[in-house]
Design a protein around this motif. Structure first.
Motif, PDB file in Angstrom:
ATOM      1  N   SER A 197     -47.917  53.736 -39.290  1.00 17.01           N
ATOM      2  CA  SER A 197     -47.806  53.091 -37.983  1.00 17.01           C
ATOM      3  C   SER A 197     -46.357  53.145 -37.528  1.00 17.01           C
ATOM      4  N   LEU A 198     -46.152  53.080 -36.223  1.00 19.09           N
ATOM      5  CA  LEU A 198     -44.810  53.133 -35.665  1.00 19.09           C
ATOM      6  C   LEU A 198     -43.999  51.903 -36.062  1.00 19.09           C
ATOM      7  N   SER A 199     -44.628  50.737 -36.066  1.00 11.87           N
ATOM      8  CA  SER A 199     -43.876  49.531 -36.425  1.00 11.87           C
ATOM      9  C   SER A 199     -43.418  49.581 -37.883  1.00 11.87           C
ATOM     10  N   TYR A 200     -44.247  50.117 -38.769  1.00  6.08           N
ATOM     11  CA  TYR A 200     -43.841  50.258 -40.171  1.00  6.08           C
ATOM     12  C   TYR A 200     -42.640  51.198 -40.277  1.00  6.08           C
ATOM     13  N   ASP A 201     -42.709  52.315 -39.560  1.00  7.35           N
ATOM     14  CA  ASP A 201     -41.602  53.268 -39.589  1.00  7.35           C
ATOM     15  C   ASP A 201     -40.320  52.636 -39.072  1.00  7.35           C
ATOM     16  N   ARG A 248     -34.940  51.006 -40.306  1.00 11.23           N
ATOM     17  CA  ARG A 248     -34.207  49.751 -40.455  1.00 11.23           C
ATOM     18  C   ARG A 248     -33.922  49.083 -39.113  1.00 11.23           C
ATOM     19  N   ARG A 249     -34.854  49.204 -38.186  1.00 10.45           N
ATOM     20  CA  ARG A 249     -34.710  48.533 -36.899  1.00 10.45           C
ATOM     21  C   ARG A 249     -35.609  47.320 -36.876  1.00 10.45           C
ATOM     22  N   LYS A 250     -35.160  46.300 -36.216  1.00  5.13           N
ATOM     23  CA  LYS A 250     -35.976  45.105 -36.058  1.00  5.13           C
ATOM     24  C   LYS A 250     -36.635  45.152 -34.693  1.00  5.13           C
ATOM     25  N   LEU A 251     -37.943  44.990 -34.682  1.00  6.95           N
ATOM     26  CA  LEU A 251     -38.701  45.041 -33.443  1.00  6.95           C
ATOM     27  C   LEU A 251     -38.862  43.647 -32.856  1.00  6.95           C
ATOM     28  N   ALA A 305     -40.969  40.604 -31.222  1.00  2.35           N
ATOM     29  CA  ALA A 305     -42.276  40.064 -31.622  1.00  2.35           C
ATOM     30  C   ALA A 305     -43.409  40.656 -30.803  1.00  2.35           C
ATOM     31  N   GLU A 306     -43.203  40.910 -29.502  1.00  2.00           N
ATOM     32  CA  GLU A 306     -44.290  41.417 -28.672  1.00  2.00           C
ATOM     33  C   GLU A 306     -44.697  42.843 -29.063  1.00  2.00           C
ATOM     34  N   CYS A 307     -43.802  43.595 -29.640  1.00  2.73           N
ATOM     35  CA  CYS A 307     -44.145  44.949 -30.098  1.00  2.73           C
ATOM     36  C   CYS A 307     -45.016  44.877 -31.354  1.00  2.73           C
ATOM     37  N   LEU A 308     -44.732  43.942 -32.216  1.00  5.83           N
ATOM     38  CA  LEU A 308     -45.482  43.819 -33.459  1.00  5.83           C
ATOM     39  C   LEU A 308     -46.881  43.287 -33.242  1.00  5.83           C
ATOM     40  N   GLU A 309     -47.112  42.526 -32.179  1.00  6.11           N
ATOM     41  CA  GLU A 309     -48.419  41.925 -31.925  1.00  6.11           C
ATOM     42  C   GLU A 309     -49.427  42.925 -31.406  1.00  6.11           C
ATOM     43  N   LYS A 310     -48.988  44.042 -30.853  1.00  7.76           N
ATOM     44  CA  LYS A 310     -49.887  45.039 -30.259  1.00  7.76           C
ATOM     45  C   LYS A 310     -50.765  45.716 -31.288  1.00  7.76           C
TER      46      LYS A 310
END
Length: 55
Positions: A34-38, A44-47, A49-54
């Motif tokens: 998944s993109l958020s895992y990558d 090493r970027r912090k996303l 919260a709204e990106c992680l909820e999708k």
């Protein structure tokens, strides 16, 4: 002659077993990626919260 056929069959079964195992591992990697895992663990970027909820 039968011994040669048996050797060939064993080698072919082993070869296809390796190919199927590698294909299954690649498939699992692609499906679970998944993109958020990558972005979180590889880049090493912090996303936000709204990106992680999708997902």
């Amino acid at each position: 002659m039968a011994a040669e056929y048996a050797h060939l069959a064993i080698w072919l079964i082993g070869l296809f077993g390796i190919v199927i195992t590698v294909s299954a591992c690649v498939l699992k990697l692609v499906v679970e990626d998944s993109l958020s895992y990558d972005q979180t663990f590889l880049w090493r970027r912090k996303l936000p919260a709204e990106c992680l909820e999708k997902e």
